[in-house]
Motif scaffolding. Structure first.
Motif, PDB file in Angstrom:
ATOM      1  N   VAL A   1      -5.933   5.887   1.021  1.00  0.00           N
ATOM      2  CA  VAL A   1      -5.250   4.600   1.542  1.00  0.00           C
ATOM      3  C   VAL A   1      -4.868   4.902   3.078  1.00  0.00           C
ATOM      4  O   VAL A   1      -5.381   4.141   3.739  1.00  0.00           O
ATOM      5  N   PHE A   2      -4.606   5.840   3.546  1.00  0.00           N
ATOM      6  CA  PHE A   2      -4.250   6.247   4.721  1.00  0.00           C
ATOM      7  C   PHE A   2      -5.413   6.310   5.691  1.00  0.00           C
ATOM      8  O   PHE A   2      -5.312   5.752   6.731  1.00  0.00           O
ATOM      9  N   ASN A   3      -6.617   6.758   5.200  1.00  0.00           N
ATOM     10  CA  ASN A   3      -7.831   6.830   5.804  1.00  0.00           C
ATOM     11  C   ASN A   3      -8.716   5.516   5.832  1.00  0.00           C
ATOM     12  O   ASN A   3      -9.869   5.633   6.310  1.00  0.00           O
ATOM     13  N   SER A   4      -8.243   4.593   4.879  1.00  0.00           N
ATOM     14  CA  SER A   4      -9.080   3.325   4.749  1.00  0.00           C
ATOM     15  C   SER A   4      -8.642   2.355   5.746  1.00  0.00           C
ATOM     16  O   SER A   4      -7.933   2.279   6.411  1.00  0.00           O
ATOM     17  N   ILE A   5      -9.855   1.246   5.614  1.00  0.00           N
ATOM     18  CA  ILE A   5      -9.547   0.169   6.844  1.00  0.00           C
ATOM     19  C   ILE A   5      -9.479  -0.953   6.009  1.00  0.00           C
ATOM     20  O   ILE A   5     -10.548  -1.262   5.078  1.00  0.00           O
TER      21      ILE A   5
ATOM     22  N   GLU B   1     -17.245 -19.201  15.689  1.00  0.00           N
ATOM     23  CA  GLU B   1     -16.768 -17.757  15.769  1.00  0.00           C
ATOM     24  C   GLU B   1     -15.941 -17.247  14.816  1.00  0.00           C
ATOM     25  O   GLU B   1     -15.558 -17.904  13.975  1.00  0.00           O
ATOM     26  N   THR B   2     -15.746 -15.782  14.625  1.00  0.00           N
ATOM     27  CA  THR B   2     -14.844 -15.294  13.642  1.00  0.00           C
ATOM     28  C   THR B   2     -14.300 -14.219  14.231  1.00  0.00           C
ATOM     29  O   THR B   2     -14.642 -13.350  15.275  1.00  0.00           O
ATOM     30  N   ILE B   3     -12.885 -14.399  14.202  1.00  0.00           N
ATOM     31  CA  ILE B   3     -11.962 -13.291  14.557  1.00  0.00           C
ATOM     32  C   ILE B   3     -11.655 -12.331  13.228  1.00  0.00           C
ATOM     33  O   ILE B   3     -11.402 -12.808  12.288  1.00  0.00           O
ATOM     34  N   ILE B   4     -11.985 -10.830  13.378  1.00  0.00           N
ATOM     35  CA  ILE B   4     -11.899 -10.060  12.186  1.00  0.00           C
ATOM     36  C   ILE B   4     -10.775  -9.247  12.704  1.00  0.00           C
ATOM     37  O   ILE B   4     -10.624  -8.597  13.634  1.00  0.00           O
ATOM     38  N   VAL B   5      -9.790  -9.444  11.929  1.00  0.00           N
ATOM     39  CA  VAL B   5      -8.504  -8.555  12.129  1.00  0.00           C
ATOM     40  C   VAL B   5      -8.450  -7.381  11.014  1.00  0.00           C
ATOM     41  O   VAL B   5      -8.481  -7.681   9.733  1.00  0.00           O
ATOM     42  N   THR B   6      -8.315  -6.138  11.833  1.00  0.00           N
ATOM     43  CA  THR B   6      -8.483  -4.845  10.849  1.00  0.00           C
ATOM     44  C   THR B   6      -6.978  -4.545  10.808  1.00  0.00           C
ATOM     45  O   THR B   6      -6.031  -4.347  11.531  1.00  0.00           O
ATOM     46  N   TYR B   7      -6.641  -3.803   9.725  1.00  0.00           N
ATOM     47  CA  TYR B   7      -5.336  -2.926   9.525  1.00  0.00           C
ATOM     48  C   TYR B   7      -5.682  -1.536   9.153  1.00  0.00           C
ATOM     49  O   TYR B   7      -6.420  -1.236   8.029  1.00  0.00           O
ATOM     50  N   SER B   8      -5.308  -0.396   9.909  1.00  0.00           N
ATOM     51  CA  SER B   8      -5.449   1.022   9.528  1.00  0.00           C
ATOM     52  C   SER B   8      -4.093   1.615   9.586  1.00  0.00           C
ATOM     53  O   SER B   8      -3.552   1.721  10.457  1.00  0.00           O
ATOM     54  N   PRO B   9      -3.636   2.168   8.346  1.00  0.00           N
ATOM     55  CA  PRO B   9      -2.579   3.062   8.288  1.00  0.00           C
ATOM     56  C   PRO B   9      -2.826   4.108   9.296  1.00  0.00           C
ATOM     57  O   PRO B   9      -1.566   4.629   9.788  1.00  0.00           O
ATOM     58  N   LYS B  10      -3.738   4.770   9.345  1.00  0.00           N
ATOM     59  CA  LYS B  10      -3.872   5.841  10.252  1.00  0.00           C
ATOM     60  C   LYS B  10      -3.744   5.487  11.810  1.00  0.00           C
ATOM     61  O   LYS B  10      -2.788   6.174  12.609  1.00  0.00           O
ATOM     62  N   TYR B  11      -4.129   4.452  12.237  1.00  0.00           N
ATOM     63  CA  TYR B  11      -4.113   3.750  13.600  1.00  0.00           C
ATOM     64  C   TYR B  11      -2.409   3.354  13.798  1.00  0.00           C
ATOM     65  O   TYR B  11      -1.855   3.809  14.769  1.00  0.00           O
TER      66      TYR B  11
ATOM     67  N   LEU C   1       0.853  -1.175   0.141  1.00  0.00           N
ATOM     68  CA  LEU C   1       0.024  -0.005   0.066  1.00  0.00           C
ATOM     69  C   LEU C   1       0.824   1.350  -0.032  1.00  0.00           C
ATOM     70  O   LEU C   1       1.748   1.450   0.625  1.00  0.00           O
ATOM     71  N   ASP C   2       0.194   2.221  -0.595  1.00  0.00           N
ATOM     72  CA  ASP C   2       1.033   3.614  -0.603  1.00  0.00           C
ATOM     73  C   ASP C   2       0.317   4.283   0.345  1.00  0.00           C
ATOM     74  O   ASP C   2      -0.712   5.108  -0.002  1.00  0.00           O
ATOM     75  N   GLU C   3       0.788   4.379   1.530  1.00  0.00           N
ATOM     76  CA  GLU C   3       0.234   4.996   2.762  1.00  0.00           C
ATOM     77  C   GLU C   3       0.369   6.442   2.840  1.00  0.00           C
ATOM     78  O   GLU C   3      -0.466   7.198   3.497  1.00  0.00           O
TER      79      GLU C   3
END
Length: 247
Positions: free
Chosen positions: A116-120, A134-144, A109-111
């Motif tokens: 891109v920076f503000n997307s999840i 169950e489901t584990i949802i793993v998120t990635y946030s460039p802002k975080y 990603l071009d952060e």
């Protein structure tokens, strides 16, 4: 006596429904069921989604909230995952952008791009716990990620001052204490008494950097839209802020 609090509120509004307090020496895991049962009965809830941090996310509490019209969305520690699940979670591949089904390698990603920076981005990991799906949802946030790196940079500055002797190294450590980045080794020169040498632990720094931008929740909402599930979790700060003000 010290007190432990449990809170309930209306989804999306942050409006409190109930607040209860318990003796400070009571295990907080046991405070959930009685309060939740009272709320469901008194307010005749047609839908009940339990959202909390991992502190109240025991298997028993998750099972209790998988029955009837109840569901749950609970913070899940990536660091405490089983090795095979952690490996999947930390892999940059097989992520999707919210609202898209296209797989993305987040390492490409071009952060610097604002969108891109503000997307999840997210990935789902199936989990079977006893008789629960169950489901584990793993998120990635460039802002975080950027936020975490800025916080760590300040902590590393303080850690370096500890190493340089400008700030006294404290004995106690918590998970956010800059002292966690300081390590020591005994250095012995011939004919001299061993001296303790303090240094920045680069391995510890690298270990924490592995999790930058990543966040995970565990849920039994297997058929719901991921964006809706994450919205429930993201609203938790509003609830906690409301009750913090009340207290």
């Amino acid at each position: 006596p010290s007190l432990v609090g449990s809170e309930m509120c209306i989804r999306d509004s942050g409006i409190p429904l109930a607040f209860d307090i318990f003796p400070g020496n009571q295990n907080e895991q046991t405070t959930l069921k009685p309060l939740e049962s009272t709320i469901i009965r008194d307010f005749n809830c047609s839908e009940f989604i339990f959202c909390s941090d991992a502190g109240l996310g025991s298997v028993n509490n998750r099972r209790f909230n998988s029955l009837g019209n109840r569901s749950y969305v609970i913070t899940h520690s990536i660091k405490k995952m089983k090795n095979e699940d952690k490996e999947i979670a930390l892999s940059p591949k097989q992520f999707k952008k919210i609202g898209s089904n296209k797989f993305i390698d987040i390492s490409t990603l071009d952060e610097s791009d604002d969108e891109v920076f503000n997307s999840i981005y997210y990935k789902e990991i199936p989990l079977v716990t006893g008789d629960m799906d169950e489901t584990i949802i793993v998120t990635y946030s460039p802002k975080y990620k950027d936020y975490q790196q800025k916080i760590r940079s300040k902590q590393l500055d303080r850690a370096q001052k500890m190493v340089d002797g400008k700030i006294k190294k404290r004995k106690g450590k918590n998970q956010n204490d800059p002292a966690r980045f300081v390590n020591k080794v005994a250095v012995t020169n011939e004919g001299e008494k061993a001296k303790i040498h303090y240094y920045l632990d680069t391995d510890k720094i690298a270990e924490e950097e592995m999790y930058d931008g990543l966040y995970a929740v565990c849920t039994d909402l297997l058929d719901d839209n991921v964006a809706d599930i994450l919205k429930v979790s993201e609203g938790r700060w509003q609830i906690e802020d409301c009750f913090r003000t009340m207290k």
